[in-house]
Design a protein around this motif. Structure first.
Motif, PDB file in Angstrom:
ATOM      1  N   LYS A   5      37.503  42.642  19.393  1.00  0.00           N
ATOM      2  CA  LYS A   5      36.526  42.845  18.486  1.00  0.00           C
ATOM      3  C   LYS A   5      36.564  44.061  17.742  1.00  0.00           C
ATOM      4  N   GLY A 208      23.627  47.071  17.963  1.00  0.00           N
ATOM      5  CA  GLY A 208      24.459  46.649  18.539  1.00  0.00           C
ATOM      6  C   GLY A 208      25.891  45.576  19.420  1.00  0.00           C
ATOM      7  N   ASP A 211      29.287  43.625  20.236  1.00  0.00           N
ATOM      8  CA  ASP A 211      30.862  43.378  21.383  1.00  0.00           C
ATOM      9  C   ASP A 211      29.893  42.425  22.744  1.00  0.00           C
ATOM     10  N   LYS A 266      27.154  54.427  23.908  1.00  0.00           N
ATOM     11  CA  LYS A 266      26.731  53.762  22.428  1.00  0.00           C
ATOM     12  C   LYS A 266      27.695  52.237  23.208  1.00  0.00           C
TER      13      LYS A 266
HETATM   14 MG    MG Z   1      28.740  49.225  18.701  1.00  0.00          MG
END
Ligand code: MG
Ligand code: ADP
Ligand code: ASP
Length: 451
Positions: A5, A208, A211, A266
């Protein structure tokens, strides 16, 4: 198989995308799956388009669209040639045209609902992966592009959709059979609703969320490993942007990584760990800019004892209920939790005394009604602009000197609440938001002195 990723900065330019494909090439014998974010800054621009449309400012929305167009077209032109360049430009322009149509439609309505916003932001991941796909073809790689909206099936909780794992795993498995020397490319972050009688509607897994997508793909494919490639050397002892002298954590457990992510680190999205734990898949966190440098392995076990890392979470509100009716009463906590439950507001940290209960919440959208309902049970205090400092490490509480060192290092900071996790890997406390960065630096300096 292996899932790789890449985050926004890792695919932020033609040069970076080439580095990504170099990394994927190393893994070709293992049938790699590339999961990509949007190019750096693009999701923010798409979010801004939604905001401008809501404000009725179509010309500002158009400026953002122009900037998005320019970046993708220039990237294509800088690393593609001949027929592939022509095909790529037509391809990119057709997606941009669809995006433009959506912007115009929403502009007329002055509307940007969570549902429309998910479709808007999904263009970021679609465009970045189309560019990666064409570049992989240019490099004569055996490559196929998959649309995560066809594979990742979710409910219709737009902007933070819940994944139907069973359906999603089955779709991914069918669509991505293991193929040596072949690269699959798909998008992180996006999915779609599964409603057989309706056309699918695009959803996202939350900011985000790429992930999380990567471990979903990893679990579906029983991958040997999921590698999250980002812009830092793995999970570090604290946020390198805020704290000097941070070090890469070589190994960390699933539980510890989940705590850190939940409480503000994060570097991985909080939901990332869950699909990996389920299938015991190691998750590696690596730096695209330093591919053979230090990195982190997240797995079931990690050696060591004591403090592993410190994270911080801002925008926290502390709610305290004080009532003498709590004295030796039972059922009180249940009633209080029911209030939060009725207003669908999660509580993160909790501490109780004989006559008071303190809780932290992040989502304050229902706070006025929550306060009103809680006042039935006692006096309610609210402290906004708070932050959580979260210390994570194995057997944190079993180390007698550690706790005193922590609090000694931050003497002078006003600590509003302390809470230990149900397990002994987490110690969290609440401080005024303005003090959080300095507090983290002080604790970090105590345990990881510079030099
Ligand atoms: Mg991220
Ligand atoms: P990506 O675009 O690759 O998903 P993110 O910006 O989402 O990258 O996450 C990487 C960032 O996370 C780093 O640049 C760093 O500032 C931040 N971060 C916060 N806490 C940590 C930590 N403990 N270790 C490493 N990075 C951290
Ligand atoms: N592009 C999305 C975001 O910026 C998802 C991700 O990068 O993980 O939030």
């Amino acid at each position: 198989m292996v899932v790789l990723k890449f985050g926004g900065t890792s695919v932020g330019s033609a040069e970076r995308m080439d580095s990504v494909l170099d990394i994927c090439t190393e893994f070709l014998p293992e049938s790699p799956v590339l999961i990509s974010s949007a190019m750096s800054g693009i999701t923010n621009r798409l979010v801004a388009i939604g905001d401008h449309l809501e404000d009725g400012d179509s010309s500002k929305a158009m400026e953002e669209w122009e900037a998005i167009r320019l970046l993708h077209v220039e990237t294509a032109e800088s690393f593609l040639e001949g027929d592939i360049l022509q095909e790529a430009l037509e391809d990119i322009e057709s997606h941009l045209k669809r995006l433009l149509g959506l912007i115009k439609g929403l502009g007329l309505l002055q509307e940007a609902s969570p549902r429309s916003r998910d479709t808007l932001v999904s263009f970021g991941e679609i465009l970045s992966t189309r560019l990666l796909y064409h570049r992989a073809r240019m490099r004569s790689m055996d490559v196929s592009w998959k649309d995560s909206r066809d594979l990742v099936k979710t409910d219709d909780n737009f902007q933070a959709a819940k994944v139907d794992m069973e359906q999603t795993f089955s779709n991914i498995k069918t669509s991505m059979p293991e193929k040596t020397n072949h690269l699959y490319i798909a998008q992180g972050f996006i999915g779609s609703t599964e409603r057989p009688e309706h056309p699918q509607v695009t959803t996202t897994l939350g900011r985000g969320g790429s992930d999380y997508s990567s471990t979903i793909y990893g679990a579906a494919l029983h991958a040997r490993e999921v590698q999250i490639w980002t812009d830092v050397n793995g999970i570090m002892t604290s946020d390198p942007r805020k704290v000097d002298g941070v070090q890469t954590i070589e190994k960390i457990t699933y539980d510890e990584a989940a705590e850190l992510a939940f409480f503000g680190a994060k570097v991985v999205h909080p939901s990332t760990i869950q699909p990996a734990v389920h299938k015991s898949i190691p998750v590696l966190v690596k730096n695209t800019m330093d591919p053979h440098g230090p990195y982190t392995t997240i797995g079931p076990d990690a050696p060591g004892e004591g403090l592993r890392a410190i994270s911080g979470k801002k925008n926290i509100t502390l709610v305290t209920i004080t009532s003498s009716r709590m004295l030796e009463a039972y059922g009180f906590l249940k009633k209080i939790f029911e209030v939060f439950e009725n207003h669908t507001t999660p509580v993160d940290l909790l501490a109780t005394s004989e006559v008071s209960v303190s809780m932290t919440i992040e989502d304050t959208s229902k706070l006025p009604s929550i306060i009103q309902d809680l006042q039935v049970y006692g006096e309610v205090g609210v402290e906004k602009d708070s932050a959580i400092v979260c210390l994570v490490g194995p057997r944190l509480w079993k180390n007698p000197g550690l706790i005193s060192r922590v609090f000694h290092s931050i003497s002078g900071v006003e600590i509003r609440m302390i809470s230990m996790g149900a397990s002994d890997i987490n110690l969290s406390f609440v401080v005024p938001e303005e003090d959080v960065d300095e507090t983290i630096r002080k604790v970090h300096g105590e345990f990881y002195p510079a030099g």
